[in-house]
Design an enzyme around this catalytic site. Structure first.
Site, PDB file in Angstrom:
ATOM      1  CB  SER A  11      -0.206  -8.207  -0.964  1.00 50.42           C
ATOM      2  OG  SER A  11      -0.981  -9.023  -0.103  1.00 50.42           O
ATOM      3  CD  GLU A  66     -11.480   5.522   2.192  1.00 51.39           C
ATOM      4  OE1 GLU A  66     -11.198   6.637   1.726  1.00 51.39           O
ATOM      5  OE2 GLU A  66     -11.183   4.443   1.630  1.00 51.39           O
ATOM      6  CE  LYS A  92      -4.424  -1.438   1.940  1.00 50.49           C
ATOM      7  NZ  LYS A  92      -4.252  -2.866   2.283  1.00 50.49           N
TER       8      LYS A  92
END
Ligand SMILES: *Cc1c(COP(=O)(O)O)cnc(C)c1O
Length: 393
Positions: A374, A108, A86
């Site tokens: 990931s 958010e 991310k």
């Protein structure tokens, strides 16, 4: 439907209030300028290298390979700063915000991972940061709330609705509408109104570009199969994208099968969803016959979402990517298997991709298979322990 701007076949588009159209146009315009500028690319690349730790290794998992009879490689996004892929998108967007002259970013977050990544990038680049989070999620993800605050972000608890992710998204949008002049809204995956799905894809596709170079170096050929878990779809799109044109490579996306499809307790949008419009874009959505969004469930918070990036919907319709799911039970087995075989504790999200490989080991015998790892599983150890205990009660 043709090639309308911001569409992937019939999916995508921009379904937002008129007040946001200007902001999205401006974002699209600025992104198209800066993505090509030498200065922006140079700064972004240097952060990706020296701060995030790129390129991440493509690791041949010898023990697991021996056990399964498959040549398994792991793309080690778990080694990125903050522990998952991310951060690649967060730094890209926050840097773009800075180039656009914005002073503040908002985001958010549900499980808190995207909030932490955004707060990290904002600290690095010196922008103010506010994270919206449902108070129910804040209770469940206390550690991430503390991390965001330590990183200097304001965490705004959202008490409306079910006090979870979709309520936090509504609050963030409200903030953006009123502060659009000095604020950029950082979306955490290949989702939302145009240009977000395309922009986020560009920021994460460095994963696939590195993978292509690395596998050719190691195997002197393309892989047979690439497997990635699919929540909103960013880590999957990141590793798949450079391979989409290479038709000989099978691409497999694994969704959250939860307690199984018949139970209704899952987040497998492609197994039982239908086309709909949700949070600014047209894509597959889990909904009832009246178009009401269904509640979803997964052992991994990062895959627990009612819709999926619109480009994935197109890749599903064209058949270029095969979508399937893994159940919580198989995911837990995969989590323990990778931990014990390789000494790598994977995120529960990433464990979905491992579970696919384990479940299909006969069919994949002798093949070269790349799994996008990931993220790391440190954040999940408590949850896994708790699950164990409940299972034995
Ligand atoms: C958030 C997250 C995901 C799911 O998001 P995508 O946009 O589908 O990649 C997957 N793995 C990890 C480790 C995550 O933190």
């Amino acid at each position: 439907m043709g090639k309308r701007k911001g569409y992937f076949g019939e999916f995508g588009g921009r379904f937002v209030p008129e007040t946001l159209m200007g902001a999205l146009d401006e974002l699209e315009r600025q992104f198209s300028i800066h993505r090509r500028s030498k200065e922006f690319r140079g700064i972004l690349l240097s952060y990706l290298k020296d701060y995030v730790g790129r390129p991440t290794p493509l690791y041949y998992a010898e023990n697991l390979s021996g056990r399964l009879g498959i040549r398994v490689y792991l793309k080690r996004e778990d080694l990125c700063h903050t522990g998952a892929h991310k951060i690649n998108n967060a730094i890209g967007q926050v840097l773009l915000a800075k180039f656009m002259g914005k002073k503040r970013v908002i985001a958010e977050t549900g499980a808190g991972q995207h909030g932490v990544a955004t707060a990290t990038a904002a600290a690095l680049l010196g922008l103010k940061c506010r994270i919206y989070m449902g108070t129910e999620d804040m209770k469940r993800q206390g550690l991430n709330v503390i991390r965001m605050k330590m990183l200097g972000a304001e965490v705004e608890g959202v008490v409306s609705g079910s006090r979870t992710l979709k309520d936090a998204i509504n609050e963030a949008l409200r903030d953006w509408v009123s502060n659009v002049r000095d604020t950029h809204y950082v979306i955490g995956t290949v989702f939302g109104p145009h240009p977000y799905p395309t922009m986020v894809r560009e920021f994460v596709s460095i994963i696939g570009k590195e993978t292509l170079r690395q596998i050719v170096q190691k195997e002197h050929s393309l892989p047979d199969v690439i497997v990635a878990c699919v929540g909103g779809g960013s880590n999957a799109m990141g590793i798949f994208y450079p391979f989409i044109r290479r038709k000989e490579v099978r691409l497999i996306g694994v969704e959250a099968g939860g307690l199984g499809i018949p139970s209704g307790r899952h987040a497998a949008r492609f197994a039982s969803g239908k086309t709909g419009i949700f949070q600014g874009t047209k894509s597959y959505v889990l909904q009832d016959e009246h178009g009401q969004i269904l509640s979803t469930y997964s052992i991994s918070a990062g895959l627990d979402y009612a819709s999926v990036g619109p480009e994935h919907s197109q890749l599903k319709e064209t058949g270029r990517v095969e979508y399937t799911y893994a159940t919580d039970e198989d995911v837990l087995d995969a989590f323990h298997l990778l931990s014990k075989e390789e000494g790598i504790i994977p995120a529960l999200e990433s464990s979905h991709a491992i579970a696919y490989v384990v479940n299909h080991k006969d069919e994949l015998k002798g093949k070269v298979v790349i799994v996008n790892l990931s993220g790391r599983g440190d954040k999940d150890v408590d949850h896994v322990l708790k699950h164990r205990r409940e299972a034995h009660e």
